[in-house]
Design a protein around this motif. Structure first.
Motif, PDB file in Angstrom:
ATOM      1  N   LEU A 142       0.826  -1.213   0.000  1.00 28.58           N
ATOM      2  CA  LEU A 142       0.000   0.000   0.000  1.00 28.58           C
ATOM      3  C   LEU A 142       0.861   1.265   0.000  1.00 28.58           C
ATOM      4  O   LEU A 142       0.489   2.275  -0.609  1.00 28.58           O
ATOM      5  CB  LEU A 142      -0.928   0.015   1.212  1.00 28.58           C
ATOM      6  N   VAL A 143       1.991   1.217   0.693  1.00 30.94           N
ATOM      7  CA  VAL A 143       2.925   2.356   0.677  1.00 30.94           C
ATOM      8  C   VAL A 143       3.331   2.666  -0.764  1.00 30.94           C
ATOM      9  O   VAL A 143       3.283   3.820  -1.210  1.00 30.94           O
ATOM     10  CB  VAL A 143       4.180   2.063   1.527  1.00 30.94           C
ATOM     11  N   CYS A 144       3.708   1.633  -1.498  1.00 25.04           N
ATOM     12  CA  CYS A 144       4.115   1.816  -2.902  1.00 25.04           C
ATOM     13  C   CYS A 144       2.970   2.369  -3.740  1.00 25.04           C
ATOM     14  O   CYS A 144       3.167   3.285  -4.552  1.00 25.04           O
ATOM     15  CB  CYS A 144       4.596   0.487  -3.477  1.00 25.04           C
ATOM     16  N   SER A 145       1.774   1.834  -3.541  1.00 36.50           N
ATOM     17  CA  SER A 145       0.614   2.314  -4.305  1.00 36.50           C
ATOM     18  C   SER A 145       0.314   3.783  -4.013  1.00 36.50           C
ATOM     19  O   SER A 145       0.010   4.552  -4.924  1.00 36.50           O
ATOM     20  CB  SER A 145      -0.622   1.460  -3.993  1.00 36.50           C
ATOM     21  N   CYS A 146       0.401   4.166  -2.744  1.00 33.90           N
ATOM     22  CA  CYS A 146       0.106   5.556  -2.380  1.00 33.90           C
ATOM     23  C   CYS A 146       1.147   6.522  -2.943  1.00 33.90           C
ATOM     24  O   CYS A 146       0.811   7.631  -3.378  1.00 33.90           O
ATOM     25  CB  CYS A 146       0.013   5.703  -0.866  1.00 33.90           C
ATOM     26  N   LEU A 147       2.408   6.110  -2.941  1.00 36.84           N
ATOM     27  CA  LEU A 147       3.458   6.967  -3.512  1.00 36.84           C
ATOM     28  C   LEU A 147       3.279   7.118  -5.017  1.00 36.84           C
ATOM     29  O   LEU A 147       3.426   8.225  -5.560  1.00 36.84           O
ATOM     30  CB  LEU A 147       4.840   6.389  -3.194  1.00 36.84           C
ATOM     31  N   ILE A 148       2.949   6.018  -5.699  1.00 40.87           N
ATOM     32  CA  ILE A 148       2.678   6.078  -7.138  1.00 40.87           C
ATOM     33  C   ILE A 148       1.415   6.898  -7.399  1.00 40.87           C
ATOM     34  O   ILE A 148       1.363   7.753  -8.291  1.00 40.87           O
ATOM     35  CB  ILE A 148       2.505   4.659  -7.718  1.00 40.87           C
ATOM     36  N   GLY A 149       0.384   6.636  -6.608  1.00 43.60           N
ATOM     37  CA  GLY A 149      -0.896   7.322  -6.791  1.00 43.60           C
ATOM     38  C   GLY A 149      -0.824   8.809  -6.544  1.00 43.60           C
ATOM     39  O   GLY A 149      -1.539   9.592  -7.186  1.00 43.60           O
ATOM     40  N   ALA A 150       0.042   9.232  -5.625  1.00 41.35           N
ATOM     41  CA  ALA A 150       0.191  10.665  -5.339  1.00 41.35           C
ATOM     42  C   ALA A 150       0.762  11.404  -6.548  1.00 41.35           C
ATOM     43  O   ALA A 150       0.402  12.558  -6.810  1.00 41.35           O
ATOM     44  CB  ALA A 150       1.092  10.865  -4.123  1.00 41.35           C
ATOM     45  N   SER A 151       1.650  10.740  -7.275  1.00 34.33           N
ATOM     46  CA  SER A 151       2.271  11.373  -8.446  1.00 34.33           C
ATOM     47  C   SER A 151       1.365  11.362  -9.672  1.00 34.33           C
ATOM     48  O   SER A 151       1.486  12.213 -10.555  1.00 34.33           O
ATOM     49  CB  SER A 151       3.580  10.652  -8.792  1.00 34.33           C
ATOM     50  N   TYR A 152       0.455  10.389  -9.720  1.00 35.51           N
ATOM     51  CA  TYR A 152      -0.341  10.146 -10.926  1.00 35.51           C
ATOM     52  C   TYR A 152      -1.095  11.377 -11.442  1.00 35.51           C
ATOM     53  O   TYR A 152      -0.930  11.756 -12.612  1.00 35.51           O
ATOM     54  CB  TYR A 152      -1.299   8.990 -10.661  1.00 35.51           C
ATOM     55  N   PRO A 153      -1.912  12.063 -10.629  1.00 36.60           N
ATOM     56  CA  PRO A 153      -2.645  13.216 -11.185  1.00 36.60           C
ATOM     57  C   PRO A 153      -1.728  14.385 -11.530  1.00 36.60           C
ATOM     58  O   PRO A 153      -2.047  15.190 -12.419  1.00 36.60           O
ATOM     59  CB  PRO A 153      -3.629  13.586 -10.069  1.00 36.60           C
ATOM     60  N   LEU A 154      -0.587  14.490 -10.852  1.00 30.30           N
ATOM     61  CA  LEU A 154       0.338  15.590 -11.135  1.00 30.30           C
ATOM     62  C   LEU A 154       1.013  15.425 -12.484  1.00 30.30           C
ATOM     63  O   LEU A 154       1.379  16.414 -13.127  1.00 30.30           O
ATOM     64  CB  LEU A 154       1.392  15.702 -10.029  1.00 30.30           C
ATOM     65  N   THR A 155       1.179  14.172 -12.933  1.00 29.23           N
ATOM     66  CA  THR A 155       1.771  13.957 -14.254  1.00 29.23           C
ATOM     67  C   THR A 155       0.781  14.256 -15.380  1.00 29.23           C
ATOM     68  O   THR A 155       1.158  14.326 -16.544  1.00 29.23           O
ATOM     69  CB  THR A 155       2.269  12.505 -14.406  1.00 29.23           C
ATOM     70  N   GLN A 156      -0.487  14.432 -15.021  1.00 30.27           N
ATOM     71  CA  GLN A 156      -1.526  14.725 -16.018  1.00 30.27           C
ATOM     72  C   GLN A 156      -2.000  16.178 -15.962  1.00 30.27           C
ATOM     73  O   GLN A 156      -2.746  16.620 -16.826  1.00 30.27           O
ATOM     74  CB  GLN A 156      -2.743  13.825 -15.782  1.00 30.27           C
ATOM     75  N   VAL A 157      -1.544  16.919 -14.969  1.00 26.00           N
ATOM     76  CA  VAL A 157      -2.144  18.206 -14.658  1.00 26.00           C
ATOM     77  C   VAL A 157      -1.937  19.262 -15.747  1.00 26.00           C
ATOM     78  O   VAL A 157      -2.715  20.218 -15.848  1.00 26.00           O
ATOM     79  CB  VAL A 157      -1.621  18.709 -13.283  1.00 26.00           C
ATOM     80  N   TYR A 158      -0.928  19.089 -16.568  1.00 20.60           N
ATOM     81  CA  TYR A 158      -0.620  20.091 -17.596  1.00 20.60           C
ATOM     82  C   TYR A 158      -1.209  19.731 -18.965  1.00 20.60           C
ATOM     83  O   TYR A 158      -1.106  20.510 -19.913  1.00 20.60           O
ATOM     84  CB  TYR A 158       0.903  20.242 -17.734  1.00 20.60           C
ATOM     85  N   GLN A 159      -1.808  18.531 -19.090  1.00 21.78           N
ATOM     86  CA  GLN A 159      -2.258  18.097 -20.417  1.00 21.78           C
ATOM     87  C   GLN A 159      -3.769  17.860 -20.494  1.00 21.78           C
ATOM     88  O   GLN A 159      -4.240  17.018 -21.244  1.00 21.78           O
ATOM     89  CB  GLN A 159      -1.496  16.845 -20.844  1.00 21.78           C
ATOM     90  N   HIS A 160      -4.530  18.635 -19.730  1.00 17.81           N
ATOM     91  CA  HIS A 160      -5.981  18.479 -19.741  1.00 17.81           C
ATOM     92  C   HIS A 160      -6.567  18.693 -21.139  1.00 17.81           C
ATOM     93  O   HIS A 160      -7.458  17.956 -21.576  1.00 17.81           O
ATOM     94  CB  HIS A 160      -6.629  19.468 -18.763  1.00 17.81           C
ATOM     95  N   LYS A 161      -6.051  19.690 -21.828  1.00 15.60           N
ATOM     96  CA  LYS A 161      -6.580  20.032 -23.147  1.00 15.60           C
ATOM     97  C   LYS A 161      -6.389  18.885 -24.131  1.00 15.60           C
ATOM     98  O   LYS A 161      -7.320  18.500 -24.858  1.00 15.60           O
ATOM     99  CB  LYS A 161      -5.894  21.298 -23.682  1.00 15.60           C
ATOM    100  N   GLU A 162      -5.192  18.300 -24.132  1.00 15.14           N
ATOM    101  CA  GLU A 162      -4.911  17.208 -25.066  1.00 15.14           C
ATOM    102  C   GLU A 162      -5.683  15.951 -24.685  1.00 15.14           C
ATOM    103  O   GLU A 162      -6.176  15.224 -25.549  1.00 15.14           O
ATOM    104  CB  GLU A 162      -3.408  16.918 -25.105  1.00 15.14           C
ATOM    105  N   ASP A 163      -5.818  15.684 -23.392  1.00 20.25           N
ATOM    106  CA  ASP A 163      -6.580  14.511 -22.954  1.00 20.25           C
ATOM    107  C   ASP A 163      -8.051  14.630 -23.360  1.00 20.25           C
ATOM    108  O   ASP A 163      -8.653  13.664 -23.838  1.00 20.25           O
ATOM    109  CB  ASP A 163      -6.470  14.351 -21.432  1.00 20.25           C
ATOM    110  N   LYS A 164      -8.618  15.809 -23.156  1.00 20.46           N
ATOM    111  CA  LYS A 164     -10.022  16.031 -23.531  1.00 20.46           C
ATOM    112  C   LYS A 164     -10.215  15.888 -25.039  1.00 20.46           C
ATOM    113  O   LYS A 164     -11.231  15.361 -25.498  1.00 20.46           O
ATOM    114  CB  LYS A 164     -10.481  17.412 -23.077  1.00 20.46           C
TER     115      LYS A 164
END
Length: 279
Positions: free
Chosen positions: A158-180
């Protein structure tokens, strides 16, 4: 193939290596090679082929154009990785095969889990974190995953999942326009820019609580204080970026995301490497 991106998943392997009760040296070497030189790059390449990104992605400011060769090469890497996994164990081979199937479901347009915010997050959260930790730990030790379940083992995953999960939305935060534009409603799109930062902070706080609990159970609380030492500079960078974003959301850009990802990935890599060396 974004081989360098495997660098950010290496801490999960190092954590598993450091906590394995015994080490089958051949297995330890193979598990490292299989994940970081075959399975992860294959997943990255497959994802890139179907995404056909025009904007910056995962530390590549200007991703190259993709063609059929990338698709074929990624499948080839995946196949080699699974075949090598049989040398470790049938159980580990099944795990790498499952990881590969899910990575394809994540990206392929006929299924494309990536366009579903909760499902895509859970796939990354579970399978890049806990799943890789649990299977690496057991493969390195030469034991079956069916025989090692206890509270410490579960929490470490769970520690590993939480560390990975914390980074996940931040790696997407700048590409909302392209994702949409592609029809991918990612978790970061749903949360919004500020919500992505809040979500990342909450998951990182949970990871910190879990890692404290884990080291307390293992009677190695010094490793928690070491964790805090390494995470302080990462928190400073995170808070600085957050303040910049609160002033102007345009600061949620590729450059700042890369700096955040590099700093957190490097800090966790060094931390788990020291934990490994300390024994």
């Amino acid at each position: 193939m974004r081989f360098f991106f495997s660098f950010f998943l290496l801490p999960v392997y190092l954590f598993a290596l450091s906590q394995a009760p015994t080490m089958v040296v051949t297995n330890a070497v193979l598990v490292f090679i299989i994940w970081h030189f075959f399975i992860y790059p294959a997943s990255n390449g497959y994802n890139s082929y179907f995404d056909k990104d025009e904007g910056s992605i995962a530390l590549l400011e200007k991703p190259p154009m993709t063609d059929k060769s990338l698709y074929q090469y990624s499948l080839g890497l995946d196949l080699i990785g699974v075949l090598l996994s049989f040398i470790v164990s049938v159980e580990f081979a099944i795990a790498t095969l499952l990881y590969g199937i899910l990575s394809k479901m994540y990206s392929h347009p006929s299924i494309r889990l990536k366009k579903y915010p909760v499902i895509s997050f859970l796939v990354v959260f579970i399978f890049q974190g806990a799943f890789v930790y649990w299977l690496s730990y057991t493969a390195i030790s030469g034991i079956s995953i069916l025989k090692v379940w206890n509270l410490s083992f579960f929490i470490a995953g769970l520690v590993c999942s939480c560390l990975i999960g914390a980074s996940y939305p931040l790696t997407q935060v700048y590409q909302h326009k392209e994702d949409k534009k592609r029809g991918d409603i990612t978790l970061s799109v749903i949360l919004g820019i500020k919500g992505s930062f809040a979500f990342a902070a909450l998951l990182f706080l949970l990871a910190s609580v879990l890692i404290y609990w884990y080291w307390q159970l293992e009677h190695q609380i010094r490793n928690f204080w070491l964790f805090l030492l390494f995470i302080i500079p990462v928190l400073v960078i995170f808070l600085k970026w957050l303040l910049e974003v609160l002033k102007n959301e345009k600061n949620a850009n590729f450059k700042n995301m890369s700096r955040m990802t590099l700093s957190s990935g490097t800090a966790m890599l060094i931390y788990f490497l020291i934990v490994l060396l300390l024994g």
